[in-house]
Scaffold this motif. Structure first.
Motif, PDB file in Angstrom:
ATOM      1  N   UNK A1393       0.836  -1.194   0.000  1.00  0.00           N
ATOM      2  CA  UNK A1393       0.000   0.000   0.000  1.00  0.00           C
ATOM      3  C   UNK A1393       0.876   1.252   0.000  1.00  0.00           C
ATOM      4  N   UNK A1394       1.773   1.316   0.987  1.00  0.00           N
ATOM      5  CA  UNK A1394       2.624   2.499   1.050  1.00  0.00           C
ATOM      6  C   UNK A1394       4.071   2.102   0.876  1.00  0.00           C
ATOM      7  N   UNK A1395       4.702   2.603  -0.198  1.00  0.00           N
ATOM      8  CA  UNK A1395       6.093   2.225  -0.386  1.00  0.00           C
ATOM      9  C   UNK A1395       7.017   3.136   0.420  1.00  0.00           C
ATOM     10  N   UNK A1396       6.467   4.207   0.998  1.00  0.00           N
ATOM     11  CA  UNK A1396       7.270   5.050   1.890  1.00  0.00           C
ATOM     12  C   UNK A1396       6.408   5.381   3.091  1.00  0.00           C
ATOM     13  N   UNK A1397       6.983   5.266   4.294  1.00  0.00           N
ATOM     14  CA  UNK A1397       6.170   5.573   5.469  1.00  0.00           C
ATOM     15  C   UNK A1397       6.586   6.924   6.020  1.00  0.00           C
ATOM     16  N   UNK A1398       5.666   7.881   5.976  1.00  0.00           N
ATOM     17  CA  UNK A1398       5.982   9.229   6.450  1.00  0.00           C
ATOM     18  C   UNK A1398       5.651   9.372   7.929  1.00  0.00           C
ATOM     19  N   UNK A1399       6.409  10.223   8.624  1.00  0.00           N
ATOM     20  CA  UNK A1399       5.980  10.521   9.990  1.00  0.00           C
ATOM     21  C   UNK A1399       5.108  11.772   9.951  1.00  0.00           C
ATOM     22  N   UNK A1400       4.708  12.219  11.110  1.00  0.00           N
ATOM     23  CA  UNK A1400       3.708  13.286  11.187  1.00  0.00           C
ATOM     24  C   UNK A1400       4.200  14.575  10.499  1.00  0.00           C
ATOM     25  N   UNK A1401       5.480  14.922  10.747  1.00  0.00           N
ATOM     26  CA  UNK A1401       6.026  16.159  10.164  1.00  0.00           C
ATOM     27  C   UNK A1401       6.010  16.100   8.637  1.00  0.00           C
ATOM     28  N   UNK A1402       6.512  14.974   8.103  1.00  0.00           N
ATOM     29  CA  UNK A1402       6.583  14.848   6.639  1.00  0.00           C
ATOM     30  C   UNK A1402       5.173  14.905   6.028  1.00  0.00           C
ATOM     31  N   UNK A1403       4.266  14.246   6.699  1.00  0.00           N
ATOM     32  CA  UNK A1403       2.884  14.221   6.197  1.00  0.00           C
ATOM     33  C   UNK A1403       2.331  15.635   6.142  1.00  0.00           C
ATOM     34  N   UNK A1404       2.629  16.405   7.214  1.00  0.00           N
ATOM     35  CA  UNK A1404       2.103  17.766   7.306  1.00  0.00           C
ATOM     36  C   UNK A1404       2.668  18.627   6.176  1.00  0.00           C
ATOM     37  N   UNK A1405       3.973  18.536   5.954  1.00  0.00           N
ATOM     38  CA  UNK A1405       4.597  19.369   4.922  1.00  0.00           C
ATOM     39  C   UNK A1405       4.048  18.992   3.549  1.00  0.00           C
ATOM     40  N   UNK A1453      -2.553  10.528  -6.167  1.00  0.00           N
ATOM     41  CA  UNK A1453      -3.018   9.147  -6.274  1.00  0.00           C
ATOM     42  C   UNK A1453      -2.794   8.372  -4.992  1.00  0.00           C
ATOM     43  N   UNK A1454      -1.551   8.496  -4.422  1.00  0.00           N
ATOM     44  CA  UNK A1454      -1.228   7.632  -3.302  1.00  0.00           C
ATOM     45  C   UNK A1454      -1.691   8.230  -1.988  1.00  0.00           C
ATOM     46  N   UNK A1455      -1.370   9.530  -1.790  1.00  0.00           N
ATOM     47  CA  UNK A1455      -1.628  10.103  -0.470  1.00  0.00           C
ATOM     48  C   UNK A1455      -2.946  10.877  -0.411  1.00  0.00           C
TER      49      UNK A1455
END
Length: 1974
Positions: A1393-1405, A1453-1455
């Motif tokens: 499903x997710x080929x990269x796992x973001x943390x909260x900061x990355x997701x926010x940016x 598409x992914x996020x």
């Protein structure tokens, strides 16, 4: 000290343990005290410092007491302590860098750490150079220190004393060369320079452990794949750089070199036709040879450690590498192969530093041993064959691209041989006795190279000539009796002017390099005087180049012989009669005996030889007289000085004359010296030659140096008298002179002053005798002169001061005193002085001299200061009235005087005295505490550090404690009156300079010319303390010394220099110590005042003023503590003001001073100032003036650099640091330092973030030009690993990407990509900075697939899976299993499903970006994509756009973070594509689709399906219908982007659909067909051996090779080649299997690329079809036929395969299928395209490397065609290939085969077709020319007999008598008239022509042998008498043969003609119309 033992040292020191005599220790360690003390040093300690004691006794030669060893070691410990503290505290710059610099300085003083300490340091610096997280530029410093510590191999013995780990180095290299491993692109700014890494490898490789080889191979070899060639190049590069080549220890037999070599040869044969691979392997082999030579347990035979097959193969490669042209052959390399090297390029060694000829020579010389002498073939015989085969290419008339390589090759051969010989003799190379070189080998080696070198020294290219001369020197050193006779024989005639000029120059240069060998060799030395006499005419004002070489030759001779008449006072020698007779006799002997002259001087009677020598020295007086005469003439005729260019020959003469005079004068006997002195004094007194002034002055200087007493007594009165006369009577120097020219009236004065000033410098205390006169004349001249001469007068005083105050060597004797006890004898000729016994005489200033010096200094500077003060106040007699220039003149001359005074006594100033009585400050704290802080002792409670500002100032690199001071023989003491006076005066001078500056800036800013002298005076005032720094003394003396050492350097022998040169080495060492002590000093308020003056003028209105002030300022900053910080604030103020007032010149000044000098770095470290600098810079960028714009774009990089993140952490392995832990406890200091550094970092980062925000606002409001600069700066300021970027910055960048201005769009979109990658990299590094700098990345999708057993079955199933659509795991990398299977291979999960796992900061940016990406945003962006690009070059598929879209689409598409939706995108895309008629919309669509497809490559299946459902129909439509020549490029790149380095199953719909393509024979849309094939070809190339759908495609293409359309045929051929190229793979189970399999297969490993059954069948069928079609085609048919079309397809396909690495796959088909078929194709006259193509492919054949013996069949087929083919074209053409095969495979063909080739060609001389006969003659002479000597002589003998017989047995019929008969006979013989000649007659002519051509080719085969051999003369006579009068072709052939013979020998004709008898010359000349031969 026991000198006999010390001398013995240089001859036999053994290195194992305690063999070094104990008293040798003294020189390496203690500075020499009593003998007792030295012998008391324990022998254990002796071994600690060095493996090889120092050659030169640095410390004992100095004239003063040096420091004790204890003191040095304590300082060393101190350095290590601070180094440890800095590294532990993470203070790399400035801390560790500074202490590294200190360490370098300490080592450069020739101090030695113990071996144990050295080992620790090496390990530490190895670690620091590679530690992740250290800024690259700093790591470079550490790397260079590592290299310095391991520079010489004898410092530390590999394995015994040091072993390094290869893994850290590999870890760093891997990031560059195997990026595929890491998955994501590295966007770190921690990019190192790969060049540094490869350099590190060359140093570290020695110390890797040979037992690690298996581990290294396990690591490297699995990456080897020929399906993606780049990896193969990388692996070969790694093997070369990393694998240790030293043999493994005895007990590890499994690692023996012989077991691994077959694998190397196998890998080599996998990569045919690549030059760089050849070079790499030769490098490896040559190092294996070198490392194995000294190891006793390695087998060593006649080929060294190699086998016969391996060696012949290597020699074949060497022949290839020389790229020597043969006949009509193409290059043996295919450029296409090396183009694919990619990253492998980074691993190549620098070819300038490591030329391939160096590897070759090392391999050959290190493999020689006595075993090579005995056996029939050996390295030695192969070398001889090689040199004989290529000898004609050394000849000067045969020069070309190969000339340099060949000259280099021979040079390195000789050089390595000399080195090995010397080191074996003196025991430095511990070679087992039975392998040592013997005199017999030496002799054969020299004989082998002798002939080619005598050709090489006359080369046309300068470099080749220099190489050859050095080789000549080396060979003469090895075997004087073999080289010198030949050399003399060539030199005498050319010196007597009998030949062309260029030969004379070569001869002079040869003499120069041979001088020493001649002087040291018995018998030959008697020629020296005659040669000197002959060389005299070389001094010639019309040919300055020749003069230079003549002078160098004299210099060389004079250093080595005493000019003493040995015949005086002896009864047995009468003058020089004996020598004259002897030499005349010898010259006659050389002339009569010719080339093989033997001068057996070793048999001369000792006594008799000595008498001849003594007699020859009687001519010295005459020589010296005429030499002086010549020099005077030369000086009188020198061209005028005004037009002197620097670096011109005239200038060189001025520099070379003193260099030649110095040794000459010092070697003269008393009487000769007096004679020379009188002559020169006369000359000086009676001439004034203005342009020869400097040269003459230098000569006077040499005279005075050699014997100061005598010379000064003559010179001083004469010169002083002349000066007074000039001034009093002729009024010289009475008016100012306008330009820089000297007025004619002043020339006499200047001449005399120049002579005087050079007579008193560096001559020592003899000047005291003339103290009063010198003092008076100085005062008198200063009073009475003005204008130009005053500079010379000040210079005289300057020189006098230098002479009185400086310590220097005053010793020019050729021999130590003890050598001269029994007077000068012949034994002193060429005597070498061992460095240990040199005891130089020094000049050390006495009290009296110092008083004189200071008195003079006081007097002169007083006057100058008074005058200056007067001139400024207006109290002086000269007023500043603005009309004349007198006032300026006066000011300027006084400034010059002050500068020269300061420089003259610089040695007497010292850093403490300079600031006596002034307040010194360092950055506002008093001196002591500042010193402590600087050293890292932060005071316990330092309140100063709490304030924010101070925390922003990192300590400046120069404010660290001055380096350790060592004694330099300083003559004064602190409480000496003189000491006080001199320092006081210096301060007064400082004040006066300040006054002048103030006055000039206020009153006379337009007097630009005055600022020059003012600021040079400033510079001197600042830097000339302790050493005359402004004159760059150290650089100068070092350069001069190197130039003089150069001729005497011999590889493998240390410092065998003439004594005078050794003495100068001591002088240089003293200067080094002075320079070391001249460290920065504390800053006083006077310093500050003067610095402020310089800053003030650095932003002046006038360019000249700015330049002068800035350069003086740069110098001053280096010598005063904390000066940089002090000047930044005022400079910044001035810069800001200038920008506010828009004052252009001052803006420039500010930019230059702050950003382009040494301040730039400091500004970036102190964030107190940096933000202002950046703000002001941005303002300055919008100034409207081109020159400022240009400056700003240059300064931008510096500014961006400021924005880089501060190093947050570095990971240094504790193991490397711990050994350095100091004895005292420093933990406390470390922790405080750490805190301080951390605090500084955080506050600086805070400042950067604030500034970034401020600039973002600015960027939004500004004009595009400013905005673009701001944006660039923001990028580097705002992006950080820990917080990614601020929201406003993200906003700016994302919106900027669709800005209307293209430039801004570019910058912002780059930023956006960087932002995305930064986020992704952070996520895969697990959000941890430590992982980031070590590049540890983890991908959720990545899995390790274990490989249980990589056998054939496993490989087959593995490959079959690639033919199915579904897979759980994708294999993206090409390499697993191609060569060997590793333990596991990397794969990627197919559905995640997710080929990269973001943390909260990355997701926010990412969400912030997503909000801006609306449908509108995409619409605008797509519009820009569709725009027509500005220039043609940008009109291609842009990877950057596609990358950017990939990231943007991932958001959708992914996020699902973006505002736009997938539906919006599909709709917009369809709009962009429209109807597909516009090529730009094709480009945009390709970029969008590439982005879309790449965005879902790695995610879940349903997302992929969704995208493919949208994209596939568009692609299908385009690929079937829409391709045209304009847009196909975009789509090919599109394919490449989605396919490259990815599993083909990821793009399965496309791959499957393209692979289903079949040819449509009815279609007439050729382009559509071919473009589809090209797309398919792209897929196959990207998928490599993973492409498994090849079967039907091959079948389809092969059956349609006769396709009517050219485009389609080309595409098919390319694709077929690509398919077959990627079918091959080896897939061994594991590395050890691979190694065993290769070893089993023999010493060359297995032959790769064996054709498969199926391929074999295809080939045979194809050629059978072609043959069938050939018969069906009607001859002469003009239209294309199946035959012509099919042939072209096949040829293109084969061409592609043959010019690639898998060419050996086709070898089996050469003899039967190819040769004949190609020849037929070449005969189709109606289709020129086919003809030229066939010819081109045909010429590939002989360049393909066959294994030994595999070429027999090919040769047979060539021979049979040559003899039997009915078509003469074919017979002619096969010869091309015969010749090439013969040459390229010279070492591999068997003797029988060579013989068959010769027979065949000789037979073809009788061919009925004239062209074939001529071709055969050319081929034959070429083949003979490149045969090894034995074969050549045999062939010449046989062929000569054979052809001569043919001529004799077939005479022309006699002419009949009667008239009528004559008519018919003549007409038939000449073929004139109507009658045809009889067949019999034709056969006769033919046979005679064959014989003549045959004999001619024999003559041509040795075009350059001079004088011609006996047999050549016979052949020529045979030709002229037997066939010279034939009519027609035969006669004209004879004439042209004889004419050519003469023409090629133009150069040496005077020698060659003597080989003929007079009547023979007449015979020959009769045949040539214009008589050449007379």
């Amino acid at each position: 000290m026991n000198s006999s033992r010390r001398m013995g040292f240089s001859i036999d020191t053994n290195h194992n343990g305690s063999g070094a005599a104990i008293d040798d220790v003294s020189r390496a360690t203690s500075p020499g005290g009593t003998v007792l003390e030295q012998n008391g040093v324990g022998s254990a300690e002796a071994q600690v410092h060095r493996n090889r004691p120092r050659t030169y006794p640095y410390f004992t030669t100095l004239p003063y007491e040096v420091e004790t060893d204890q003191r040095r070691q304590n300082d060393f410990a101190e350095i290590l302590k601070y180094l440890y503290i800095a590294v532990e505290a993470g203070d790399f710059t400035p801390g560790a860098v500074h202490w590294t610099r200190e360490l370098r300085s300490w080592l450069s003083l020739k101090f030695d750490p113990t071996k144990e300490q050295r080992t620790k340091l090496v390990k530490l610096y190895y670690e620091l150079a590679l530690a992740p997280g250290i800024e690259p530029s700093v790591a470079e410093r550490f790397a260079s220190m590592f290299m310095m510590l391991t520079k010489k191999k004898h410092y530390l013995k590999p394995r015994k004393e040091l072993i390094l780990d290869w893994r850290p180095l590999f870890r760093e290299l891997k990031l560059f060369v195997l990026p595929g491993e890491s998955g994501l692109v590295q966007t770190t700014n921690l990019k190192r320079n790969p060049k540094t890494l490869t350099k590190l490898c060359s140093f570290a490789q020695l110390y890797f452990d040979p037992e690690e080889v298996p581990a290294m191979l396990e690591e490297f070899l699995p990456h080897f794949t020929m399906s993606f060639v780049e990896s193969a190049f990388v692996v070969v590069g790694l093997l070369n750089l990393m694998i240790p080549t030293a043999p493994a220890p005895k007990e590890r037999q499994d690692l023996a070199t012989s077991k691994i070599l077959p694998t190397y040869f196998h890998l080599w044969s996998l990569m045919n036709r690549s030059r760089s691979v050849d070079v790499s392997f030769l490098d490896v082999f040559s190092r294996i040879a070198r490392e194995s030579l000294p190891v006793a347990h390695v087998d060593f035979g006649e080929f060294g450690v190699f086998t016969a097959e391996q060696s012949t193969l290597i020699f074949t490669a060497i022949l290839r590498l020389l790229e020597i042209p043969v006949g009509q052959s193409t290059s043996p390399y295919s450029p296409l192969v090396d183009l694919a090297a990619g990253m492998g390029m980074l691993l190549e060694r620098d070819s300038r530093k490591h030329p391939v000829s160096h590897h070759v020579a090392r391999w050959i010389v290190m493999s020689l041993s006595p075993a090579s002498l005995e056996s029939e073939t050996s390295i030695l015989t192969l070398l001889e064959s090689l040199i004989q085969a290529i000898e004609t290419f050394f000849h000067p008339s045969n020069s070309g691209s190969w000339t340099r390589t060949l000259a280099q090759l021979v040079f390195y051969l000789a050089d390595f041989f000399v080195m090995r010989w010397n080191r074996e003799q003196n025991g430095e190379m511990g070679v087992p006795a039975e392998r040592r070189l013997t005199p017999a080998i030496r002799r054969r080696f020299v004989l082998c190279l002798k002939d080619v070198i005598f050709m090489g020294i006359y080369a046309k290219s300068g470099t080749a000539m220099s190489y050859s001369l050095s080789t000549l020197q080396a060979l003469a050193y090895l075997e004087p009796d073999l080289i010198l006779p030949g050399a003399l024989q060539r030199i005498y005639p050319s010196m007597q002017g009998l030949v062309e000029v260029h030969r004379t120059v070569s001869s002079l240069r040869s003499l120069q390099v041979l001088a020493r060998t001649i002087i040291r060799s018995k018998g030959y030395r008697c020629h020296v005087t005659a040669l000197l006499g002959l060389a005299l005419p070389g001094i010639d004002a019309n040919d300055l180049e020749k003069t230079l070489y003549t002078l160098s030759f004299f210099q060389n001779v004079c250093y080595n012989i005493p000019f003493q008449d040995l015949s005086r006072g002896r009864d047995d020698v009468e003058g020089n009669m004996l020598a004259m007779q002897w030499i005349t006799g010898e010259m006659e002997k050389m002339e009569t005996e010719g080339a093989n002259v033997q001068l057996n001087y070793s048999e001369l009677d000792e006594k008799e030889e000595e008498m001849i020598l003594a007699s020859s020295t009687a001519g010295f007086a005459e020589f010296v007289t005429s030499f002086l005469g010549r020099v005077f003439t030369l000086l009188e005729n020198l061209p005028d000085v005004t037009r002197l260019r620097t670096g011109s020959p005239e200038e060189n003469i001025v520099n070379t004359l003193p260099a030649a005079f110095m040794p000459l004068l010092s070697s003269l006997s008393e009487e000769l010296y007096d004679m020379v002195l009188n002559k020169i004094v006369d000359f000086v007194a009676n001439h004034v030659i203005h342009q020869a002034r400097d040269a003459m002055a230098f000569i006077c200087n040499c005279l005075c140096k050699v014997n100061p007493e005598k010379a000064l007594a003559k010179f001083v009165p004469v010169l002083i008298g002349a000066i007074r006369t000039e001034i009093d009577e002729y009024g010289a120097g009475s008016t100012r002179s306008a330009a820089s020219d000297v007025l004619p009236r002043d020339r006499g004065l200047v001449w005399n002053v120049s002579m005087l000033s050079m007579c008193v410098v560096h001559v020592g205390d003899a000047v005291l005798k003339h103290k009063q006169e010198l003092y008076n004349i100085a005062v008198y001249m200063q009073k009475n002169c003005k204008g130009m001469p005053t500079v010379h007068i000040s210079n005289f005083v300057h020189h006098l001061l230098l002479n009185l105050s400086v310590i220097f060597t005053a010793d020019y004797a050729l021999y130590e005193q003890d050598k001269l006890q029994n007077g000068v004898t012949a034994a002193l000729w060429g005597l070498s002085e061992p460095p240990q016994t040199v005891r130089p005489k020094w000049h050390v200033p006495s009290k009296e001299e110092l008083q004189f010096a200071i008195e003079l200094f006081e007097n002169q500077s007083r006057t100058a200061m008074e005058q200056l003060t007067g001139l400024i106040d207006g109290t002086a007699s000269v007023k500043r009235d603005g009309s004349g220039k007198d006032w300026q003149d006066e000011v300027s001359r006084n400034l010059v005087l002050l500068r020269l005074m300061l420089a003259g006594v610089s040695v007497l100033f010292d850093a403490n005295g300079v600031n006596e009585g002034l307040t010194t400050t360092v950055a506002g704290v008093d001196a002591d505490t500042a010193m402590n802080q600087a050293n890292g002792h932060v005071p316990e409670d330092g309140p100063a550090l709490e304030e924010n500002d101070a925390a922003l100032d990192g300590t400046d690199e120069t404010s660290i404690k001055p380096s350790f001071q060592y004694p330099v023989g300083y003559p004064l003491t602190q409480d000496d009156e003189l000491y006080k006076t001199i320092h006081k005066t210096r301060q007064q001078i400082g004040h006066v300079l300040h006054k002048v500056h103030k006055f000039l800036t206020a009153e006379g800013e337009d007097d630009v010319s005055l600022f020059g002298p003012l600021y040079t005076a400033y510079r001197s005032w600042f830097v000339d303390v302790g050493i005359e720094r402004s004159a760059h003394v150290l650089d100068r003396v070092t350069r001069l010394l190197h130039a003089d050492e150069q001729p005497y350097k011999v590889s493998g022998i240390r410092k065998d220099y003439p004594r005078a040169v050794l003495v100068r080495r001591a002088n240089v060492y003293h200067t080094q110590r002075l320079r070391h002590n001249a460290a920065p000093r504390p800053r006083s308020d006077l310093d500050e005042q003067l610095l402020m003056d310089l800053i003030d003028s650095s932003t002046s209105l006038y360019t000249e003023v700015r330049r002068n002030a800035q350069s003086a300022g740069e110098s001053a900053l280096k010598v005063v503590f904390g000066a940089r910080l002090f000047v930044i604030a005022p400079l910044l103020k001035a810069f800001q003001k200038a920008v506010r007032e828009n004052d252009h010149p001052r803006i420039k000044g500010g930019l230059f001073a702050l950003l382009f000098g040494s301040l730039a770095k400091t500004v970036g470290r102190h964030w107190k100032y940096t933000p202002d600098v950046i703000r002001t810079f941005i303002e300055a960028t919008s100034v409207d003036k081109p020159s400022i714009q240009k400056l700003c774009s240059g300064g931008l990089y510096q500014i961006m650099d400021y924005g880089r993140p501060v190093d947050r952490m570095a990971i240094v392995d504790k193991v490397a640091v711990e050994p350095l832990t100091p004895t005292q406890d420093v933990e406390n200091i470390i922790s405080r330092k750490k805190k301080f550094i951390l605090r500084k970092r955080t506050s600086i980062e805070q400042r950067k973030a604030d500034l970034a925000e401020e600039l973002i606002d600015l960027a939004r409001k500004s004009h595009w030009k400013k905005a673009s600069r701001v944006a660039t700066i923001v990028m580097s300021l705002g992006m950080r690993f820990h917080h990614i970027a601020s929201d406003s910055m993200i906003d700016l960048i994302t919106r900027g990407t669709i800005d209307s201005h293209p430039g801004l769009r570019g910058i912002h979109s780059q930023g956006l990509i960087a932002l995305f990658t930064m986020t992704d990299v952070r996520a895969v590094c697990n959000h941890d900075y430590a992982n980031y700098i070590q590049s540890h990345q983890r991908f959720p999708a990545r899995v390790k697939i274990p490989v249980e057993k990589g056998d054939t079955a496993f490989t087959e199933t593995y490959l079959q899976k690639f033919a199915q659509a579904e897979a759980d795991v994708y294999i993206d990398h090409d390499y697993p299993g191609w060569l060997v299977w590793g333990k596991s291979m990397p794969g990627y999960k197919a559905n995640i499903k997710n080929d990269i796992e973001y943390d909260e900061l990355e997701w926010r940016k990412r969400a912030v970006i997503g909000k801006i990406l609306t449908k509108e945003w995409f619409k605008t962006f797509f519009e820009y994509l569709k725009q027509e690009p500005r220039d043609q070059s940008a009109d291609k598929f842009r990877m950057a756009s596609a990358m950017m879209l990939t990231y943007a689409f991932e958001l959708i598409i992914r996020d699902e973070l973006a505002t736009a939706t997938f539906e919006d995108i599909t709709q917009l895309t369809t709009e962009v594509f429209a109807d597909g008629s516009d090529k730009h919309s094709h480009r945009a669509t390709a970029e969008i689709l590439a982005g879309l497809i790449t965005a879902v490559m790695d995610t879940s299946i349903q997302r992929r399906t969704k995208i493919w459902e949208f994209a596939f129909p568009i692609l299908q439509r385009v690929f079937s219908e829409g391709l045209n020549p304009e847009n196909s490029g975009y789509w090919t790149t599109f394919l490449h982007m989605i396919m490259q380095a990815r599993d083909p199953r990821r793009a399965w719909p496309l791959v499957e659909w393209l692979s289903s393509f079949r040819l449509d024979m009815n279609s007439n849309a050729a382009f559509k067909e071919s473009s589809k094939i090209y797309l398919l070809n792209q897929v196959i190339m990207d998928a490599g051996w993973h492409f498994q759908l090849d079967g039907p495609i091959k079948a389809d293409f092969v059956s349609h090779i006769d396709h009517p359309y050219k485009g389609v045929r080309e595409a098919m051929a390319q694709t077929l080649a690509a398919i077959y190229r990627t079918r091959y793979h080896e897939s061994f189970e594991n590395v050890s299997d691979l190694i065993q399999a290769q070893q089993k297969a023999g010493s060359l490993g297995q032959a790769p690329y064996e054709p498969s059954e199926e391929f074999n069948k295809t080939m045979h069928e194809t050629f059978e079809r072609l043959e069938k079609w050939r018969h069906e085609r009607t001859p002469g048919q003009q239209t294309p036929s199946a035959y012509t079309s099919g042939s072209k397809t096949v040829l293109l396909w084969l061409d592609s395969m043959l010019s690639s690495y898998e060419c050996t796959q086709l070898i089996n088909y050469f003899p039967d299928q190819f040769t004949e078929a190609f020849l037929h194709m070449m005969d189709v006259k109606e289709d020129p395209e086919l003809q030229s193509l066939a010819y081109h492919v045909f010429r590939h054949l002989p360049n393909i490397p066959h294994r030994v013996g595999a070429d027999e069949k090919l040769v047979d087929s060539l021979i049979s065609i040559g003899q039997k083919s009915p078509y003469w074209h074919q017979r002619l053409r096969v010869m091309i290939n015969m010749q090439i095969i013969f040459f390229r495979r010279l070492f591999l063909l068997s003797e029988a085969t060579k013989q068959r080739l010769f027979d065949c060609v000789a037979k073809m001389l009788e061919d009925s077709q004239h062209e074939v006969r001529a071709g055969a003659a050319a081929t034959l002479s070429g083949m003979i020319r490149c045969s090894p000597l034995a074969l050549r002589e045999r062939m010449i003998h046989n062929l000569k007999d054979r052809f001569t017989k043919m001529l004799e047995q077939n005479p022309l019929p006699k002419k009949p008598k009667t008239k009528a008969a004559v008519l018919t006979a003549e007409s038939s013989a000449r073929g004139s008239g109507s009658q045809t000649p009889t067949p019999e007659h034709q056969r006769l002519i033919l046979t005679r022509h064959a014989a003549v051509l045959g004999l001619g080719s024999l003559v041509n085969s040795s075009p350059y042998s001079s004088p011609p051999a006996e047999w050549i003369i016979d052949v020529l006579i045979t030709l002229s008498t037997k066939a010279g009068n034939d009519t027609g072709a035969v006669g004209s052939s004879v004439k042209s043969i004889i004419g050519d013979f003469k023409k090629t020998r133009q150069d040496t004709w005077h020698i060659d003609v003597k080989a003929f008898k007079p009547e023979q010359v007449e015979d020959l000349s009769g045949l040539l119309r214009s008589s050449y031969f007379a």
